[in-house]
Design a protein around this motif. Structure first.
Motif, PDB file in Angstrom:
ATOM      1  N   HIS A 173       0.071  26.586  57.504  1.00  0.00           N
ATOM      2  CA  HIS A 173       0.738  26.990  56.260  1.00  0.00           C
ATOM      3  C   HIS A 173       0.917  25.752  55.386  1.00  0.00           C
ATOM      4  O   HIS A 173       1.530  24.774  55.808  1.00  0.00           O
ATOM      5  CB  HIS A 173       2.081  27.632  56.592  1.00  0.00           C
ATOM      6  CG  HIS A 173       2.861  28.055  55.393  1.00  0.00           C
ATOM      7  ND1 HIS A 173       4.230  28.203  55.415  1.00  0.00           N
ATOM      8  CD2 HIS A 173       2.463  28.355  54.124  1.00  0.00           C
ATOM      9  CE1 HIS A 173       4.634  28.575  54.207  1.00  0.00           C
ATOM     10  NE2 HIS A 173       3.583  28.677  53.421  1.00  0.00           N
ATOM     11  N   MET A 174       0.383  25.818  54.163  1.00  0.00           N
ATOM     12  CA  MET A 174       0.478  24.691  53.234  1.00  0.00           C
ATOM     13  C   MET A 174       0.949  25.203  51.887  1.00  0.00           C
ATOM     14  O   MET A 174       0.138  25.521  51.005  1.00  0.00           O
ATOM     15  CB  MET A 174      -0.875  23.991  53.109  1.00  0.00           C
ATOM     16  CG  MET A 174      -1.436  23.490  54.440  1.00  0.00           C
ATOM     17  SD  MET A 174      -3.150  22.879  54.306  1.00  0.00           S
ATOM     18  CE  MET A 174      -2.899  21.507  53.185  1.00  0.00           C
ATOM     19  N   GLY A 175       2.258  25.325  51.734  1.00  0.00           N
ATOM     20  CA  GLY A 175       2.825  25.802  50.477  1.00  0.00           C
ATOM     21  C   GLY A 175       2.444  27.232  50.182  1.00  0.00           C
ATOM     22  O   GLY A 175       2.803  28.145  50.920  1.00  0.00           O
ATOM     23  N   LYS A 176       1.667  27.442  49.120  1.00  0.00           N
ATOM     24  CA  LYS A 176       1.267  28.786  48.722  1.00  0.00           C
ATOM     25  C   LYS A 176      -0.061  29.198  49.343  1.00  0.00           C
ATOM     26  O   LYS A 176      -0.616  30.239  48.989  1.00  0.00           O
ATOM     27  CB  LYS A 176       1.171  28.875  47.193  1.00  0.00           C
ATOM     28  CG  LYS A 176       2.501  28.657  46.485  1.00  0.00           C
ATOM     29  CD  LYS A 176       2.344  28.781  44.986  1.00  0.00           C
ATOM     30  CE  LYS A 176       3.695  28.555  44.281  1.00  0.00           C
ATOM     31  NZ  LYS A 176       3.567  28.684  42.799  1.00  0.00           N
ATOM     32  N   LEU A 177      -0.567  28.388  50.267  1.00  0.00           N
ATOM     33  CA  LEU A 177      -1.837  28.675  50.926  1.00  0.00           C
ATOM     34  C   LEU A 177      -1.648  28.713  52.440  1.00  0.00           C
ATOM     35  O   LEU A 177      -0.736  28.089  52.985  1.00  0.00           O
ATOM     36  CB  LEU A 177      -2.883  27.616  50.577  1.00  0.00           C
ATOM     37  CG  LEU A 177      -3.179  27.369  49.099  1.00  0.00           C
ATOM     38  CD1 LEU A 177      -4.174  26.226  48.960  1.00  0.00           C
ATOM     39  CD2 LEU A 177      -3.691  28.634  48.424  1.00  0.00           C
ATOM     40  N   ALA A 178      -2.520  29.443  53.109  1.00  0.00           N
ATOM     41  CA  ALA A 178      -2.527  29.485  54.573  1.00  0.00           C
ATOM     42  C   ALA A 178      -3.975  29.556  55.039  1.00  0.00           C
ATOM     43  O   ALA A 178      -4.794  30.279  54.451  1.00  0.00           O
ATOM     44  CB  ALA A 178      -1.731  30.671  55.089  1.00  0.00           C
ATOM     45  N   ALA A 192      -5.861  32.421  52.937  1.00  0.00           N
ATOM     46  CA  ALA A 192      -4.879  33.304  52.307  1.00  0.00           C
ATOM     47  C   ALA A 192      -4.157  32.562  51.193  1.00  0.00           C
ATOM     48  O   ALA A 192      -3.718  31.430  51.376  1.00  0.00           O
ATOM     49  CB  ALA A 192      -3.869  33.812  53.337  1.00  0.00           C
ATOM     50  N   ASP A 193      -4.037  33.214  50.040  1.00  0.00           N
ATOM     51  CA  ASP A 193      -3.425  32.619  48.858  1.00  0.00           C
ATOM     52  C   ASP A 193      -2.297  33.545  48.389  1.00  0.00           C
ATOM     53  O   ASP A 193      -2.500  34.739  48.210  1.00  0.00           O
ATOM     54  CB  ASP A 193      -4.483  32.475  47.760  1.00  0.00           C
ATOM     55  CG  ASP A 193      -4.002  31.688  46.560  1.00  0.00           C
ATOM     56  OD1 ASP A 193      -2.780  31.691  46.287  1.00  0.00           O
ATOM     57  OD2 ASP A 193      -4.839  31.090  45.864  1.00  0.00           O
ATOM     58  N   ARG A 194      -1.108  32.967  48.209  1.00  0.00           N
ATOM     59  CA  ARG A 194       0.033  33.776  47.778  1.00  0.00           C
ATOM     60  C   ARG A 194      -0.250  34.479  46.447  1.00  0.00           C
ATOM     61  O   ARG A 194       0.173  35.607  46.227  1.00  0.00           O
ATOM     62  CB  ARG A 194       1.296  32.916  47.661  1.00  0.00           C
ATOM     63  CG  ARG A 194       2.535  33.710  47.260  1.00  0.00           C
ATOM     64  CD  ARG A 194       3.759  32.831  47.138  1.00  0.00           C
ATOM     65  NE  ARG A 194       4.210  32.324  48.421  1.00  0.00           N
ATOM     66  CZ  ARG A 194       5.001  33.001  49.249  1.00  0.00           C
ATOM     67  NH1 ARG A 194       5.410  34.224  48.922  1.00  0.00           N
ATOM     68  NH2 ARG A 194       5.391  32.462  50.381  1.00  0.00           N
ATOM     69  N   SER A 195      -0.986  33.797  45.550  1.00  0.00           N
ATOM     70  CA  SER A 195      -1.272  34.396  44.242  1.00  0.00           C
ATOM     71  C   SER A 195      -2.188  35.606  44.364  1.00  0.00           C
ATOM     72  O   SER A 195      -2.231  36.452  43.466  1.00  0.00           O
ATOM     73  CB  SER A 195      -1.916  33.361  43.321  1.00  0.00           C
ATOM     74  OG  SER A 195      -3.185  32.962  43.804  1.00  0.00           O
ATOM     75  N   VAL A 196      -2.918  35.706  45.468  1.00  0.00           N
ATOM     76  CA  VAL A 196      -3.811  36.847  45.686  1.00  0.00           C
ATOM     77  C   VAL A 196      -3.113  37.942  46.493  1.00  0.00           C
ATOM     78  O   VAL A 196      -3.168  39.115  46.141  1.00  0.00           O
ATOM     79  CB  VAL A 196      -5.096  36.393  46.404  1.00  0.00           C
ATOM     80  CG1 VAL A 196      -5.975  37.597  46.750  1.00  0.00           C
ATOM     81  CG2 VAL A 196      -5.869  35.407  45.543  1.00  0.00           C
ATOM     82  N   LEU A 197      -2.453  37.557  47.593  1.00  0.00           N
ATOM     83  CA  LEU A 197      -1.815  38.537  48.466  1.00  0.00           C
ATOM     84  C   LEU A 197      -0.463  39.010  47.941  1.00  0.00           C
ATOM     85  O   LEU A 197       0.029  40.069  48.345  1.00  0.00           O
ATOM     86  CB  LEU A 197      -1.639  37.950  49.866  1.00  0.00           C
ATOM     87  CG  LEU A 197      -2.902  37.805  50.710  1.00  0.00           C
ATOM     88  CD1 LEU A 197      -2.560  37.164  52.052  1.00  0.00           C
ATOM     89  CD2 LEU A 197      -3.589  39.132  50.922  1.00  0.00           C
ATOM     90  N   GLY A 198       0.151  38.238  47.076  1.00  0.00           N
ATOM     91  CA  GLY A 198       1.435  38.630  46.512  1.00  0.00           C
ATOM     92  C   GLY A 198       2.516  38.715  47.580  1.00  0.00           C
ATOM     93  O   GLY A 198       2.672  37.820  48.420  1.00  0.00           O
ATOM     94  N   ALA A 199       3.246  39.828  47.590  1.00  0.00           N
ATOM     95  CA  ALA A 199       4.357  39.998  48.523  1.00  0.00           C
ATOM     96  C   ALA A 199       3.899  40.034  49.970  1.00  0.00           C
ATOM     97  O   ALA A 199       4.673  39.734  50.884  1.00  0.00           O
ATOM     98  CB  ALA A 199       5.122  41.273  48.192  1.00  0.00           C
ATOM     99  N   ARG A 200       2.641  40.371  50.210  1.00  0.00           N
ATOM    100  CA  ARG A 200       2.134  40.456  51.575  1.00  0.00           C
ATOM    101  C   ARG A 200       1.831  39.083  52.180  1.00  0.00           C
ATOM    102  O   ARG A 200       1.516  38.986  53.364  1.00  0.00           O
ATOM    103  CB  ARG A 200       0.878  41.327  51.635  1.00  0.00           C
ATOM    104  CG  ARG A 200       1.090  42.784  51.273  1.00  0.00           C
ATOM    105  CD  ARG A 200       0.086  43.664  51.980  1.00  0.00           C
ATOM    106  NE  ARG A 200       0.323  43.696  53.418  1.00  0.00           N
ATOM    107  CZ  ARG A 200      -0.603  44.099  54.305  1.00  0.00           C
ATOM    108  NH1 ARG A 200      -1.804  44.436  53.887  1.00  0.00           N
ATOM    109  NH2 ARG A 200      -0.325  44.118  55.584  1.00  0.00           N
ATOM    110  N   PHE A 201       1.923  38.026  51.375  1.00  0.00           N
ATOM    111  CA  PHE A 201       1.674  36.682  51.895  1.00  0.00           C
ATOM    112  C   PHE A 201       2.668  36.337  52.995  1.00  0.00           C
ATOM    113  O   PHE A 201       2.304  35.761  54.029  1.00  0.00           O
ATOM    114  CB  PHE A 201       1.746  35.663  50.761  1.00  0.00           C
ATOM    115  CG  PHE A 201       1.409  34.261  51.180  1.00  0.00           C
ATOM    116  CD1 PHE A 201       0.090  33.885  51.408  1.00  0.00           C
ATOM    117  CD2 PHE A 201       2.407  33.311  51.346  1.00  0.00           C
ATOM    118  CE1 PHE A 201      -0.226  32.580  51.787  1.00  0.00           C
ATOM    119  CE2 PHE A 201       2.095  32.017  51.719  1.00  0.00           C
ATOM    120  CZ  PHE A 201       0.776  31.645  51.947  1.00  0.00           C
TER     121      PHE A 201
END
Length: 212
Positions: A84-89, A104-113
């Motif tokens: 896990h690296m901030g908004k990325l995994a 995995a990118d928080r900006s793509v997965l949104g709440a599912r991140f």
């Protein structure tokens, strides 16, 4: 992120799941998934995969760092570890043909991140997304959706040393196959050899009979 690296040894098969702090936590996650809205079944019946890890590497293994293949794939396998690296995994996914990285990118997965970060090492998951390479040149699938296919209730062996205890390797062969790539290669070769021998004799009229 609970037990993501599998630092603790696996519980014995005879240990009640609810009696160990790691397996109890995983059981709690199963119940949380079951109570969630939507299709959050922790043991769904089906997932359609379009590519294996080996097929992705064969088709797009020559992509330059930071490039996108412009192709969307669906992959499935066992999650081995996540960084896990901030908004990325970045996760390692293992299927029957090898490993592939999930991005995995928080900006793509949104709440599912956050749901993705809550996955444990050993979980079987399916993911869909675009084939890309990271800036470091690692071939990856940048997922925009994922599904838990089977929740792992027992932790995997410690990630750096694998499974070295001989007794455990023989008595819990499934752990040996998960932890040791050499064991998987041996059993794959053994299976192919036996299949070849069986076909060789069957084609020549022999009958296979099991005896005591």
């Amino acid at each position: 992120m609970a037990d993501q690296t599998g630092d603790a040894p696996p519980t014995d098969d005879r240990t009640p799941l609810a009696g160990h702090h790691l397996t109890a936590a995983r059981l709690a996650k199963v119940e949380s998934l079951r109570s969630a809205a939507g299709d959050a079944d922790p043991f769904p019946h089906r997932f359609e995969r379009s590519h294996t890890a080996a097929a992705i590497r064969a088709a797009w293994g020559d992509l330059d760092p930071g490039e996108s293949a412009g192709a969307r794939v669906r992959v499935a396998g066992r999650l081995l570890q996540t960084r896990h690296m901030g908004k990325l995994a970045f996760s390692v996914l293992l299927d029957g043909t090898g490993r592939i990285q999930l991005f995995a990118d928080r900006s793509v997965l949104g709440a599912r991140f956050d749901e993705y970060l809550d996955l444990d090492a050993g979980d079987w998951i399916g993911g869909a997304g675009e084939v890309v390479t990271t800036r470091k040149g690692e071939l990856s699938v940048r997922i925009d959706e994922f599904t838990v296919l089977a929740k792992s209730l027992r932790p995997l062996p410690e990630k750096w040393h694998g499974l070295s205890d001989v007794e455990t390797r023989y008595r819990q062969r499934y752990l040996d196959l998960v932890a040791n790539s050499e064991s998987r290669a041996v059993f794959r070769a053994r299976s192919r050899l036996l299949d070849w021998l069986r076909r060789y004799f069957i084609d020549r009229g022999y009958l296979e009979v099991e005896t005591p």
